[in-house]
Scaffold this active site. Structure first.
Site, PDB file in Angstrom:
ATOM      1  CG  ASP A  10      -2.090   0.923   1.114  1.00  0.00           C
ATOM      2  OD1 ASP A  10      -2.339   1.429   0.004  1.00  0.00           O
ATOM      3  OD2 ASP A  10      -2.755   1.165   2.144  1.00  0.00           O
ATOM      4  N   GLY A  13      -0.090   5.596  -4.269  1.00  0.00           N
ATOM      5  CA  GLY A  13      -0.730   6.870  -4.579  1.00  0.00           C
ATOM      6  C   GLY A  13      -0.091   8.006  -3.784  1.00  0.00           C
ATOM      7  CD1 TRP A  15       7.357   6.597  -2.928  1.00  0.00           C
ATOM      8  CD2 TRP A  15       6.781   7.123  -5.041  1.00  0.00           C
ATOM      9  NE1 TRP A  15       8.514   6.727  -3.661  1.00  0.00           N
ATOM     10  CE2 TRP A  15       8.195   7.042  -4.957  1.00  0.00           C
ATOM     11  CE3 TRP A  15       6.194   7.434  -6.270  1.00  0.00           C
ATOM     12  CZ2 TRP A  15       9.021   7.254  -6.060  1.00  0.00           C
ATOM     13  CZ3 TRP A  15       7.017   7.659  -7.364  1.00  0.00           C
ATOM     14  CH2 TRP A  15       8.417   7.568  -7.259  1.00  0.00           C
ATOM     15  CG  HIS A  27      -0.419   2.298  -9.271  1.00  0.00           C
ATOM     16  ND1 HIS A  27      -0.590   1.908  -7.957  1.00  0.00           N
ATOM     17  CD2 HIS A  27      -1.542   3.006  -9.590  1.00  0.00           C
ATOM     18  CE1 HIS A  27      -1.763   2.356  -7.513  1.00  0.00           C
ATOM     19  NE2 HIS A  27      -2.353   3.028  -8.488  1.00  0.00           N
ATOM     20  CD  GLU A  57     -13.272  -4.827  -0.975  1.00  0.00           C
ATOM     21  OE1 GLU A  57     -12.116  -5.246  -1.232  1.00  0.00           O
ATOM     22  OE2 GLU A  57     -14.180  -5.573  -0.570  1.00  0.00           O
ATOM     23  CG  ASN A  58      -7.987  -1.906  -5.019  1.00  0.00           C
ATOM     24  OD1 ASN A  58      -7.058  -2.693  -4.837  1.00  0.00           O
ATOM     25  ND2 ASN A  58      -8.234  -0.920  -4.167  1.00  0.00           N
TER      26      ASN A  58
HETATM   27  C1  IPE Z   1      -5.488  -2.708  -0.101  1.00  0.00           C
HETATM   28  O1  IPE Z   1      -5.123  -1.370  -0.254  1.00  0.00           O
HETATM   29  C2  IPE Z   1      -5.476  -3.411  -1.429  1.00  0.00           C
HETATM   30  C3  IPE Z   1      -4.164  -3.559  -2.064  1.00  0.00           C
HETATM   31  C4  IPE Z   1      -3.017  -3.229  -1.546  1.00  0.00           C
HETATM   32  C5  IPE Z   1      -4.207  -4.146  -3.376  1.00  0.00           C
HETATM   33  P1  IPE Z   1      -6.219  -0.220  -0.424  1.00  0.00           P
HETATM   34  O2  IPE Z   1      -5.480   1.053  -0.527  1.00  0.00           O
HETATM   35  O3  IPE Z   1      -7.149  -0.572  -1.503  1.00  0.00           O
HETATM   36  O4  IPE Z   1      -6.990  -0.342   0.970  1.00  0.00           O
HETATM   37  P2  IPE Z   1      -7.805   0.739   1.795  1.00  0.00           P
HETATM   38  O5  IPE Z   1      -8.839   1.306   0.875  1.00  0.00           O
HETATM   39  O6  IPE Z   1      -6.834   1.776   2.242  1.00  0.00           O
HETATM   40  O7  IPE Z   1      -8.369  -0.038   2.952  1.00  0.00           O
HETATM   41  C1  IPE Z   2      -1.579   0.296  -3.348  1.00  0.00           C
HETATM   42  O1  IPE Z   2      -1.394   1.666  -3.400  1.00  0.00           O
HETATM   43  C2  IPE Z   2      -1.821  -0.305  -4.724  1.00  0.00           C
HETATM   44  C3  IPE Z   2      -3.212  -0.696  -4.966  1.00  0.00           C
HETATM   45  C4  IPE Z   2      -4.167  -0.697  -4.096  1.00  0.00           C
HETATM   46  C5  IPE Z   2      -3.517  -1.123  -6.316  1.00  0.00           C
HETATM   47  P1  IPE Z   2      -2.608   2.675  -3.355  1.00  0.00           P
HETATM   48  O2  IPE Z   2      -3.009   2.974  -4.764  1.00  0.00           O
HETATM   49  O3  IPE Z   2      -3.689   2.181  -2.475  1.00  0.00           O
HETATM   50  O4  IPE Z   2      -1.895   3.937  -2.718  1.00  0.00           O
HETATM   51  P2  IPE Z   2      -2.497   4.947  -1.643  1.00  0.00           P
HETATM   52  O5  IPE Z   2      -3.030   4.127  -0.515  1.00  0.00           O
HETATM   53  O6  IPE Z   2      -3.553   5.734  -2.338  1.00  0.00           O
HETATM   54  O7  IPE Z   2      -1.320   5.774  -1.226  1.00  0.00           O
HETATM   55 MG    MG Z   3      -4.080   2.398  -0.514  1.00  0.00          MG
END
Ligand code: IPE
Ligand code: IPE
Ligand code: MG
Length: 231
Positions: A10, A13, A15, A27, A57-58
């Site tokens: 995680d 985004g 970063w 990413h 959920e993504n």
């Molecule tokens: C969890 O991270 C899913 C992955 C790392 C693929 P998210 O960024 O989606 O989780 P939440 O929304 O902060 O719980």
């Molecule tokens: C994790 O990074 C990657 C995925 C969930 C695909 P995020 O995209 O959730 O990054 P943040 O949490 O917004 O920083």
């Molecule tokens: Mg995240």
């Protein structure tokens, strides 16, 4: 050494945001960290590495980000294919793979076929993965077998349940790591982490590297795992 390490990757985004870049740049950088951690895990003889790459959920994220992630996944598969073959790593996926675009599924099957006989490590990519969906699927399968008379409800054990999850045949997670400082599980491997040791780090995923991974593994080796018993 833990047999099964699972990582919630995680912070891509955030970063990117810190650098005034697009989330997709985060990413991209995150994919480089995946490469490093896979190689480190293999070098250290970890048997199973499960990476949370995309959750059920993504799918709620903006379409351009989803498409960007799918493209990065395809690039990752193309660039890592030979490394996985050379290092005897078997690629496996867990999750609702049928929801992924056809091109991604084709790339995944090709690399899974090419690495199917590898035995040194399993790289489990959690894609369109959600633990609740996995549990619902498991219940449906066992219920259907019970209806057909193939399973006696009285005889259902924890092994029956484990045997109907995506991770069937794999050991439970020994060590769970989540980067980026969030202290939650976000619908990852709920059954399989029942007795995992958990590490949360503030490091954002693109900055997570071999040194920190090794430090966490050393720390894990000093933890006393009691499994509810008296030491
Ligand atoms: C969890 O991270 C899913 C992955 C790392 C693929 P998210 O960024 O989606 O989780 P939440 O929304 O902060 O719980
Ligand atoms: C994790 O990074 C990657 C995925 C969930 C695909 P995020 O995209 O959730 O990054 P943040 O949490 O917004 O920083
Ligand atoms: Mg995240």
């Amino acid at each position: 050494m833990p047999k099964h390490v699972a990582i919630i990757m995680d912070g891509n985004g955030r970063w990117a945001k810190k650098r005034l870049l697009n989330r997709i740049n985060g990413h991209e950088k995150g994919a480089e960290a995946v490469r490093t951690i896979v190689q480190t895990a293999r070098k250290l003889n970890i048997a199973v590495l499960t990476l949370y790459a995309f959750s059920t959920e993504n799918w709620q994220r903006p379409q351009p980000e989803i498409s960007g992630l799918m493209l990065l996944l395809r690039r990752f598969l193309a660039s890592e294919r030979q490394t996985m073959i050379d290092n005897e790593i078997r690629l496996n996926t867990i999750g609702q793979i049928d929801r992924l675009p056809q091109a991604v599924r084709d790339n995944l099957s090709a690399v899974m076929d090419a690495t199917a006989t590898n035995r040194k490590m399993v790289l489990n990519l959690a894609l369109s993965y959600g633990a609740r969906a996995e549990i619902v699927e498991m219940v449906k399968q066992i219920a259907s077998k019970a209806r057909q008379g193939a399973v006696d409800p009285e005889e259902i054990t924890p092994e029956t349940v484990a045997g109907h999850l995506y991770t069937r045949g794999m050991p439970d997670v020994d060590l769970l790591i989540r980067t980026s400082g969030e202290m939650r599980i976000s619908n990852f491997l709920l059954w399989q982490i029942a007795y995992s040791e958990i590490f949360f780090t503030q490091t954002l995923w693109p900055d997570f590297g071999e040194d920190e991974f090794v430090t966490i593994l050393k720390d894990y080796q000093h933890r006393e795992r009691r499994f509810g018993a008296v030491p």
